[in-house]
Design a protein around this motif. Structure first.
Motif, mmCIF file in Angstrom:
data_model
loop_
_atom_site.group_PDB
_atom_site.id
_atom_site.type_symbol
_atom_site.label_atom_id
_atom_site.label_comp_id
_atom_site.label_asym_id
_atom_site.label_seq_id
_atom_site.Cartn_x
_atom_site.Cartn_y
_atom_site.Cartn_z
ATOM 1 N N LYS A 315 0.842 -1.205 0.000
ATOM 2 C CA LYS A 315 0.000 0.000 0.000
ATOM 3 C C LYS A 315 0.874 1.251 0.000
ATOM 4 O O LYS A 315 1.874 1.324 0.717
ATOM 5 C CB LYS A 315 -0.895 -0.007 1.238
ATOM 6 C CG LYS A 315 -1.934 1.095 1.283
ATOM 7 C CD LYS A 315 -2.817 0.926 2.512
ATOM 8 C CE LYS A 315 -3.920 1.978 2.562
ATOM 9 N NZ LYS A 315 -4.782 1.798 3.752
ATOM 10 N N ILE A 316 0.512 2.232 -0.844
ATOM 11 C CA ILE A 316 1.236 3.511 -0.880
ATOM 12 C C ILE A 316 0.762 4.374 0.287
ATOM 13 O O ILE A 316 -0.428 4.714 0.388
ATOM 14 C CB ILE A 316 0.997 4.252 -2.205
ATOM 15 C CG1 ILE A 316 1.568 3.445 -3.381
ATOM 16 C CG2 ILE A 316 1.652 5.631 -2.147
ATOM 17 C CD1 ILE A 316 1.401 4.123 -4.723
ATOM 18 N N LEU A 317 1.690 4.728 1.174
ATOM 19 C CA LEU A 317 1.351 5.534 2.348
ATOM 20 C C LEU A 317 1.510 7.033 2.079
ATOM 21 O O LEU A 317 0.732 7.848 2.586
ATOM 22 C CB LEU A 317 2.242 5.129 3.524
ATOM 23 C CG LEU A 317 2.194 3.643 3.923
ATOM 24 C CD1 LEU A 317 3.182 3.368 5.047
ATOM 25 C CD2 LEU A 317 0.777 3.252 4.330
ATOM 26 N N SER A 318 2.507 7.379 1.287
ATOM 27 C CA SER A 318 2.754 8.794 0.978
ATOM 28 C C SER A 318 3.728 8.889 -0.184
ATOM 29 O O SER A 318 4.240 7.877 -0.665
ATOM 30 C CB SER A 318 3.330 9.530 2.201
ATOM 31 O OG SER A 318 4.573 8.962 2.570
ATOM 32 N N ILE A 319 3.991 10.125 -0.612
ATOM 33 C CA ILE A 319 4.933 10.374 -1.709
ATOM 34 C C ILE A 319 6.028 11.320 -1.218
ATOM 35 O O ILE A 319 5.745 12.354 -0.605
ATOM 36 C CB ILE A 319 4.229 11.002 -2.928
ATOM 37 C CG1 ILE A 319 3.147 10.076 -3.474
ATOM 38 C CG2 ILE A 319 5.248 11.339 -4.022
ATOM 39 C CD1 ILE A 319 3.647 8.769 -4.043
ATOM 40 N N THR A 320 7.281 10.961 -1.489
ATOM 41 C CA THR A 320 8.423 11.829 -1.200
ATOM 42 C C THR A 320 9.025 12.277 -2.524
ATOM 43 O O THR A 320 9.265 11.452 -3.408
ATOM 44 C CB THR A 320 9.500 11.081 -0.387
ATOM 45 O OG1 THR A 320 8.951 10.691 0.860
ATOM 46 C CG2 THR A 320 10.713 11.970 -0.150
ATOM 47 N N ILE A 361 -2.201 6.203 -10.478
ATOM 48 C CA ILE A 361 -1.800 5.758 -9.139
ATOM 49 C C ILE A 361 -2.155 6.841 -8.123
ATOM 50 O O ILE A 361 -1.946 8.032 -8.365
ATOM 51 C CB ILE A 361 -0.285 5.471 -9.107
ATOM 52 C CG1 ILE A 361 0.049 4.311 -10.054
ATOM 53 C CG2 ILE A 361 0.186 5.161 -7.695
ATOM 54 C CD1 ILE A 361 1.535 4.075 -10.236
ATOM 55 N N LYS A 362 -2.688 6.413 -6.960
ATOM 56 C CA LYS A 362 -3.090 7.349 -5.918
ATOM 57 C C LYS A 362 -2.513 6.927 -4.568
ATOM 58 O O LYS A 362 -2.158 5.754 -4.366
ATOM 59 C CB LYS A 362 -4.623 7.401 -5.806
ATOM 60 C CG LYS A 362 -5.340 7.793 -7.096
ATOM 61 C CD LYS A 362 -6.848 7.734 -6.913
ATOM 62 C CE LYS A 362 -7.584 8.006 -8.225
ATOM 63 N NZ LYS A 362 -7.408 9.391 -8.691
ATOM 64 N N ILE A 363 -2.414 7.878 -3.645
ATOM 65 C CA ILE A 363 -2.034 7.559 -2.269
ATOM 66 C C ILE A 363 -3.134 6.679 -1.664
ATOM 67 O O ILE A 363 -4.320 6.880 -1.928
ATOM 68 C CB ILE A 363 -1.839 8.845 -1.442
ATOM 69 C CG1 ILE A 363 -0.641 9.636 -1.982
ATOM 70 C CG2 ILE A 363 -1.646 8.539 0.043
ATOM 71 C CD1 ILE A 363 -0.446 11.003 -1.355
ATOM 72 N N ASN A 364 -2.726 5.685 -0.871
ATOM 73 C CA ASN A 364 -3.605 4.673 -0.252
ATOM 74 C C ASN A 364 -4.030 3.581 -1.227
ATOM 75 O O ASN A 364 -4.827 2.711 -0.859
ATOM 76 C CB ASN A 364 -4.851 5.299 0.409
ATOM 77 C CG ASN A 364 -4.486 6.143 1.618
ATOM 78 O OD1 ASN A 364 -3.503 5.844 2.311
ATOM 79 N ND2 ASN A 364 -5.252 7.189 1.871
ATOM 80 N N ILE A 383 -4.194 -1.750 -7.916
ATOM 81 C CA ILE A 383 -5.306 -2.711 -7.983
ATOM 82 C C ILE A 383 -6.577 -1.905 -7.700
ATOM 83 O O ILE A 383 -6.984 -1.714 -6.546
ATOM 84 C CB ILE A 383 -5.122 -3.854 -6.970
ATOM 85 C CG1 ILE A 383 -3.745 -4.511 -7.161
ATOM 86 C CG2 ILE A 383 -6.237 -4.899 -7.118
ATOM 87 C CD1 ILE A 383 -3.424 -5.583 -6.139
ATOM 88 N N THR A 384 -7.150 -1.404 -8.759
ATOM 89 C CA THR A 384 -8.286 -0.469 -8.603
ATOM 90 C C THR A 384 -9.497 -1.123 -7.959
ATOM 91 O O THR A 384 -10.308 -0.439 -7.318
ATOM 92 C CB THR A 384 -8.678 0.112 -9.978
ATOM 93 O OG1 THR A 384 -8.946 -0.971 -10.884
ATOM 94 C CG2 THR A 384 -7.556 0.963 -10.547
ATOM 95 N N ALA A 385 -9.624 -2.443 -8.075
ATOM 96 C CA ALA A 385 -10.779 -3.139 -7.481
ATOM 97 C C ALA A 385 -10.762 -3.059 -5.964
ATOM 98 O O ALA A 385 -11.808 -3.263 -5.315
ATOM 99 C CB ALA A 385 -10.785 -4.601 -7.927
ATOM 100 N N LEU A 386 -9.598 -2.743 -5.380
ATOM 101 C CA LEU A 386 -9.494 -2.684 -3.919
ATOM 102 C C LEU A 386 -9.663 -1.264 -3.377
ATOM 103 O O LEU A 386 -9.511 -1.036 -2.170
ATOM 104 C CB LEU A 386 -8.136 -3.245 -3.478
ATOM 105 C CG LEU A 386 -7.883 -4.733 -3.784
ATOM 106 C CD1 LEU A 386 -6.516 -5.149 -3.269
ATOM 107 C CD2 LEU A 386 -8.970 -5.606 -3.165
ATOM 108 N N ARG A 387 -9.962 -0.308 -4.234
ATOM 109 C CA ARG A 387 -10.150 1.065 -3.755
ATOM 110 C C ARG A 387 -11.394 1.155 -2.876
ATOM 111 O O ARG A 387 -12.438 0.582 -3.188
ATOM 112 C CB ARG A 387 -10.262 2.026 -4.940
ATOM 113 C CG ARG A 387 -8.907 2.295 -5.598
ATOM 114 C CD ARG A 387 -8.983 3.225 -6.770
ATOM 115 N NE ARG A 387 -7.629 3.552 -7.261
ATOM 116 C CZ ARG A 387 -7.364 4.158 -8.396
ATOM 117 N NH1 ARG A 387 -8.358 4.509 -9.207
ATOM 118 N NH2 ARG A 387 -6.117 4.413 -8.740
ATOM 119 N N ASP A 388 -11.243 1.898 -1.746
ATOM 120 C CA ASP A 388 -12.341 1.976 -0.772
ATOM 121 C C ASP A 388 -12.800 3.396 -0.497
ATOM 122 O O ASP A 388 -13.528 3.652 0.470
ATOM 123 C CB ASP A 388 -11.901 1.311 0.534
ATOM 124 C CG ASP A 388 -10.634 1.944 1.106
ATOM 125 O OD1 ASP A 388 -10.201 2.993 0.578
ATOM 126 O OD2 ASP A 388 -10.079 1.391 2.079
#
Length: 662
Positions: A315-320, A361-364, A383-388
């Motif tokens: 899981k992407i937590l943040s971007i640096t 791609i998005k955070i979270n 994995i777009t199917a897991l977006r909440d």
């Protein structure tokens, strides 16, 4: 007790045989008690008769005092890197290139072990040195440690000088045992078996290396006097000298056989006791190997068929946002840690913001990550199917995260243009001092950060003004450490010109290009025009433009660095200044009977300027068999064309023979 020298010699031969069966073949021919008893009898005789000690006696494997540091040692013959292929299509292309010159070629395939490459040098049958790969030209001398590895014979029956190359590895089970021991003693754990093998081989105390169950598995040869025959036969002969058998080494007649053994290795990669990351393919004929030769960085007669990348999700937590030395902003995803092939991955590059938009791609997001061998972890897709609904868009930055200046948004890249930006300067200094550049020992990332924050350095030139007194005022610095750094900086004076050019970090210009610039123009590199640069073999428009632009923008910096360092330019002295080829721009094409790189070097020594592409500035095109589009283009432009037979005639008139290149 052993009675006499003859008794000692026969007992030592028996002990060597016992050790080989126990440590290398895992097939003991004696009990532990019998082995220990004979070992101590031999040891007692050697203590009483030191003048009679056999150098290859098993008692001589562990010895010597701990070192304070490893010395550098130059390989007699360069240890090349292999070009990678990743699928059957690329395999077919590679094999077809071999078939153009050698249509009857066959191949030898063997596992590519995930360990540490080591070069063993034998002379008169005795092990003289053991050197790590390093940069391929020189590595660290680890002879005492290598002698503790039971699968490295101290003596072989081959009497001529030879470099035997292979991989130092450690099994998965032994890796786990080492980490359990380190956990109990509070030491840092090794990330994976390869790191454990590298850390064990590079112990300054050989006795520590001896405790680790390292194995050396041969895969090739460097310097040798074998000019023809089968590569497989040579390796099999070497294995008879007491080395660990090379598993799965197979002779393959063509692509189908290659693919079959590859798929077999892929199927066992996760269960095999030693970590594998691919398969090495080598042309079997040693004569063909010598003829095919090398590119700037790799042999043409061998490649690495890498295994499919390992995929995991996280899981992407943040971007640096990282700022590189050229000012380019690289977004890096901070991830929930995930283990891939023994390494904990918590960061992965996203390359650029265009890539982020294209992949959505998005955070979270939960994303698919791949890592193949040494390749930096890379995010493939979300994995777009897991977006909440908790996902957040990743927004392009408008200002530099380090200096705050407004960013330039280009077609793909976002760039900080502030030349004084701390991140840019620090990255430039770090690269300048790195091993691949000027190799300033002791000037790593943390030290650069410390010197920067304390105002001791603010740019590359400041490195050469550092005083020991300044360093001694800083936390963690003592007189010896400070003096070592000062000496390491002084040692960069008079370095080869190509090293300084590489250290400057010009975009698109690496080690190979730096060497070509140095050998082509010497100290006049930055006084050359675009047409001069584009004429260099292998140089494209971006490379030529990069050198021109860098020279203009950094004119003062370059001038001062050249004055301080006084780099050594290679001697450019044609052996025949009145040669037919002097001052002419020449292109080679087609298959020549001599290695192309050697023909190029010969022509350059005669004053020619070699180019990789045909243009109106080309004077001569020299062609061999299967010449294609370059010959057509040269004919269309009215460029003089000569075949290899005519080349030989011209050289003969100048008393030079192409056959001397072999």
């Amino acid at each position: 007790m052993l009675k006499n020298l003859q008794d000692y010699q026969s007992s030592t031969a028996l002990l060597k045989k016992m050790a080989y069966h126990y440590y290398v073949l895992d097939d003991p021919i004696a009990t532990d008690e019998e082995y220990d008893d004979l070992y101590h009898k031999i040891q007692a005789y050697e203590t009483a008769n030191p003048q009679s000690i056999i150098a290859s006696s098993p008692t001589q494997r562990v010895g010597g005092t701990a070192l304070s540091a490893f010395q550098k040692n130059t390989h007699i013959e360069r240890m090349w890197s292999l070009d990678d292929i990743f699928n059957r299509t690329k395999l077919q292309e590679w094999v077809n290139r071999i078939y153009k010159s050698y249509p009857e070629a066959t191949f030898v395939c063997s596992p590519k072990f995930d360990g540490v490459s080591l070069n063993l040098y034998y002379q008169n049958g005795m092990l003289q040195s053991a050197t790590t790969r390093g940069d391929g030209i020189a590595g660290e001398l680890v002879t005492q440690n290598a002698k503790t590895i039971q699968s490295i014979p101290l003596e072989i029956p081959y009497q001529e000088e030879i470099e035997i190359r292979g991989e130092v590895v450690i099994s998965r089970d032994d890796f786990e045992k080492i980490n359990q021991e380190r956990m109990q003693t509070g030491e840092n754990l090794f990330a994976n078996p390869r790191n454990a093998a590298a850390g064990s081989l590079r112990q300054l105390d050989p006795k520590i290396t001896a405790k680790r169950k390292l194995k050396f598995i041969p895969w090739g040869i460097g310097k040798h006097h074998i000019n023809s025959g089968s590569f497989l036969e040579v390796i099999n002969k070497i294995l008879q000298y007491g080395f660990h058998p090379t598993p799965f080494i197979t002779h393959c007649a063509g692509i189908e056989a290659i693919q079959t053994i590859y798929e077999k290795l892929v199927s066992i990669r996760h269960t095999y006791p030693i970590m594998l990351d691919g398969m090495v393919i080598v042309v079997d004929s040693i004569e063909a190997q010598k003829s095919l030769g090398y590119t700037i960085k790799s042999p043409r007669f061998a490649c690495a068929y890498k295994f499919p990348a390992i995929e995991k999700s996280s899981k992407i937590l943040s971007i640096t946002n990282q700022v590189g030395r050229t000012g380019v902003i690289t977004p890096v995803a901070e991830l929930e840690p995930v283990e891939i092939e023994g390494a904990m991955i918590s960061r992965a590059t996203l390359h650029n913001y265009s890539e982020i938009e294209k992949k959505d791609i998005k955070i979270n997001d939960t994303v698919i990550i791949i890592r193949s061998g040494d390749v930096i972890p890379k995010i493939i897709k979300p994995i777009t199917a897991l977006r909440d609904g908790s996902q957040i868009d990743i927004i392009k930055p408008t200002h530099c995260p380090v200096c705050g200046s407004e960013l330039l948004v280009e077609d793909i890249f976002i760039r900080c243009q502030n030349l004084s930006c701390k991140a840019r300067v620090k990255e430039s200094i770090f690269y300048f001092a790195s091993k691949k550049a000027l190799n300033i020992d002791g000037l790593g990332e943390k030290i650069i950060e410390q010197l920067f924050e304390n105002g001791i350095i603010a740019n590359i030139l400041d490195i050469y003004s550092i005083q020991a007194e300044q360093l001694l005022r800083l936390e963690g610095w003592q007189e010896k450490k400070a003096q070592n750094l000062i000496n390491a900086i002084k040692n960069t004076k008079n370095v080869p010109l190509w090293r300084l050019l590489n250290a400057l970090g010009m975009e698109h210009i690496g080690e190979g290009a730096s060497k070509k610039l140095a050998s082509s123009f010497g100290l006049e590199v930055f006084n050359k025009k675009y047409d001069d640069l584009i004429a260099i073999d292998g140089f494209g428009k971006e490379m030529a433009a990069s050198v021109i632009d860098f020279g203009i923008v950094n004119h003062d910096l370059i001038e001062k660095l050249f004055e301080i360092i006084t780099p050594k330019a290679p001697e450019i002295s044609p052996i025949a200044p009145d040669s037919f080829f002097a001052s002419k721009t020449i292109v080679l094409t087609g298959t020549l009977s001599n290695p192309r790189d050697k023909v190029s070097a010969l022509l350059e020594s005669l004053g020619a300027k070699m180019s990789g592409s045909v243009s109106k500035n080309t004077d001569i095109l020299i062609y061999g068999e299967n010449a294609g589009s370059k010959l057509e283009k040269a004919t269309g432009l009215g460029v003089q064309t000569i075949d290899e037979a005519e080349l030989q005639k011209i050289l003969a008139s100048e008393k030079i023979k192409l056959s001397d290149l072999n």
